[in-house]
Every structure is written in structure tokens, then in C-alpha cells.
Design a protein around this motif. Structure first.
Motif, PDB file in Angstrom:
ATOM      1  N   SER A  59       0.837  -1.197   0.000  1.00  0.00           N
ATOM      2  CA  SER A  59       0.000   0.000   0.000  1.00  0.00           C
ATOM      3  C   SER A  59       0.870   1.245   0.000  1.00  0.00           C
ATOM      4  CB  SER A  59      -0.912   0.026   1.226  1.00  0.00           C
ATOM      5  OG  SER A  59      -1.799  -1.058   1.213  1.00  0.00           O
ATOM      6  N   ARG A  60       0.338   2.304  -0.597  1.00  0.00           N
ATOM      7  CA  ARG A  60       1.033   3.593  -0.630  1.00  0.00           C
ATOM      8  C   ARG A  60       0.141   4.632   0.021  1.00  0.00           C
ATOM      9  NH1 ARG A  60       1.707   3.228  -6.871  1.00  0.00           N
ATOM     10  NH2 ARG A  60       2.880   1.307  -6.979  1.00  0.00           N
ATOM     11  N   TYR A  61       0.760   5.496   0.819  1.00  0.00           N
ATOM     12  CA  TYR A  61       0.031   6.540   1.509  1.00  0.00           C
ATOM     13  C   TYR A  61       0.659   7.880   1.149  1.00  0.00           C
ATOM     14  CZ  TYR A  61      -1.369   2.456   4.205  1.00  0.00           C
ATOM     15  OH  TYR A  61      -1.818   1.223   4.574  1.00  0.00           O
ATOM     16  N   LEU A  62      -0.112   8.729   0.511  1.00  0.00           N
ATOM     17  CA  LEU A  62       0.357  10.045   0.103  1.00  0.00           C
ATOM     18  C   LEU A  62       0.267  11.006   1.281  1.00  0.00           C
ATOM     19  CD1 LEU A  62       1.331  11.885  -2.200  1.00  0.00           C
ATOM     20  CD2 LEU A  62      -1.093  12.357  -2.680  1.00  0.00           C
ATOM     21  N   LEU A  63       1.368  11.669   1.570  1.00  0.00           N
ATOM     22  CA  LEU A  63       1.388  12.722   2.593  1.00  0.00           C
ATOM     23  C   LEU A  63       1.376  14.046   1.841  1.00  0.00           C
ATOM     24  CD1 LEU A  63       4.138  11.295   5.004  1.00  0.00           C
ATOM     25  CD2 LEU A  63       1.683  10.874   5.025  1.00  0.00           C
ATOM     26  N   ASP A  64       0.227  14.679   1.791  1.00  0.00           N
ATOM     27  CA  ASP A  64       0.109  15.921   1.024  1.00  0.00           C
ATOM     28  C   ASP A  64      -0.683  16.992   1.765  1.00  0.00           C
ATOM     29  OD1 ASP A  64      -2.366  14.716   0.837  1.00  0.00           O
ATOM     30  OD2 ASP A  64      -2.604  15.068  -1.315  1.00  0.00           O
ATOM     31  N   GLU A  65      -0.852  16.785   3.070  1.00  0.00           N
ATOM     32  CA  GLU A  65      -1.541  17.764   3.907  1.00  0.00           C
ATOM     33  C   GLU A  65      -0.645  18.134   5.076  1.00  0.00           C
ATOM     34  OE1 GLU A  65      -5.422  16.397   4.976  1.00  0.00           O
ATOM     35  OE2 GLU A  65      -5.900  15.786   2.924  1.00  0.00           O
ATOM     36  N   ASP A  66      -1.009  19.196   5.782  1.00  0.00           N
ATOM     37  CA  ASP A  66      -0.191  19.649   6.906  1.00  0.00           C
ATOM     38  C   ASP A  66      -0.241  18.696   8.090  1.00  0.00           C
ATOM     39  OD1 ASP A  66       0.732  21.873   5.573  1.00  0.00           O
ATOM     40  OD2 ASP A  66      -0.891  23.162   6.288  1.00  0.00           O
TER      41      ASP A  66
END
Length: 146
Positions: A59-66
Motif C-alpha cells: 500500500s502507498r500513503y500520500l502525505l500531502d496535507e499539513d
């Protein structure tokens, strides 16, 4: 099938950009060609976690928020459904363009590169353990474009 990532300090070129961070044999699942492609397409202010162990392996988890929460609670941004994970386990925070992981009082702790941490600034290739789940942290700068 892709060959495993070479040991620390080496790079490889398999028709895709090479990873510039040391990846050790501690990862249970080697990175795939799709993983390399995804990392190379990240926005400058985002990061990617790739799960290498646990029921979410691959699985991949995008970190794109504060702020991104992790835990067993169904309201968590990253849900890790296992008894080894606290309901509210950890938080990823974007601070001055870098990501920091903070343990929020979990019972089993949060580990970065096999060391228990309360708060840790993350860098490319860091191995994060939350309960029985292992994830590797990447930003776009991990990929060498040729």
C-alpha cells in the motif's frame, strides 16, 4: 520482476530513475517499478509512505496535507487495523516543507529506523514502524533523474 534494491551506498538503473537513498535488507518487500514511477511524480511539498510489512504490504500513503493522523480508529487518515496499533497512534506533520512524525501517546510506540521516537524529522529511506506495520518514507528528491 524487479531485482531487489542494492545495499547501502549503491545505486542501480533498471530503466527507471535510481533511488539515491540507502535501502537495506530490513525492508520485507522490495520497491516495484510502479513505486519508482510514483515517487518520481510526487509534488515538491508532498511525500509517500510505502508499506513493506503487515496486511497492508504494498500500500502507498500520500502525505500531502499539513497533518495526517495514523491509528486504528476508523476516523484516522491512515487506518492500520490491528491490535498492535493504538486508536490514535501517531501524526505526520508538514513543518517548513519537511515531514515530522509524532507519537501521540501510543501504547506500543512509534519507531523510526528501529529507534523509538516521540518526534522525528523524516528523511528519504527512513523506515517507520507502527505496531506490526512497516513503511518507508520518500520524497521526490529520493529519485535521481538522468
Amino acid at each position: 520482476m524487479t531485482d531487489p534494491i542494492p545495499s547501502a551506498g549503491e545505486t542501480t538503473n533498471i530503466g527507471l530513475p535510481a533511488i539515491s537513498v540507502p535501502i537495506t535488507s530490513s525492508a520485507d518487500r522490495p520497491l516495484s517499478e510502479q513505486d519508482f514511477a510514483t515517487i518520481s511524480k510526487l509534488e515538491d511539498n508532498s511525500a509517500l509512505l510505502i508499506s513493506t510489512r503487515g496486511s497492508s504490504s504494498g500500500s502507498r500513503y500520500l502525505l500531502d496535507e499539513d497533518e495526517i493522523t495514523v491509528g486504528r480508529d476508523t476516523r484516522a487518515d491512515i487506518l492500520l487495523d490491528d491490535a498492535t496499533v493504538s486508536r490514535q497512534h501517531a501524526v505526520f506533520r508538514r513543518v517548513d516543507g519537511k515531514y515530522v512524525i509524532e507519537d501521540v501517546g501510543s501504547l506500543n510506540g512509534t519507531y523510526v529506523n528501529m529507534q523509538r521516537v516521540d518526534t522525528q524529522v523524516l528523511k528519504n529511506g527512513d523506515s517507520i514502524m507502527i505496531g506490526k506495520f512497516r513503511m518507508v518514507f520518500f520524497t521526490k528528491s529520493a529519485v535521481i533523474t538522468q
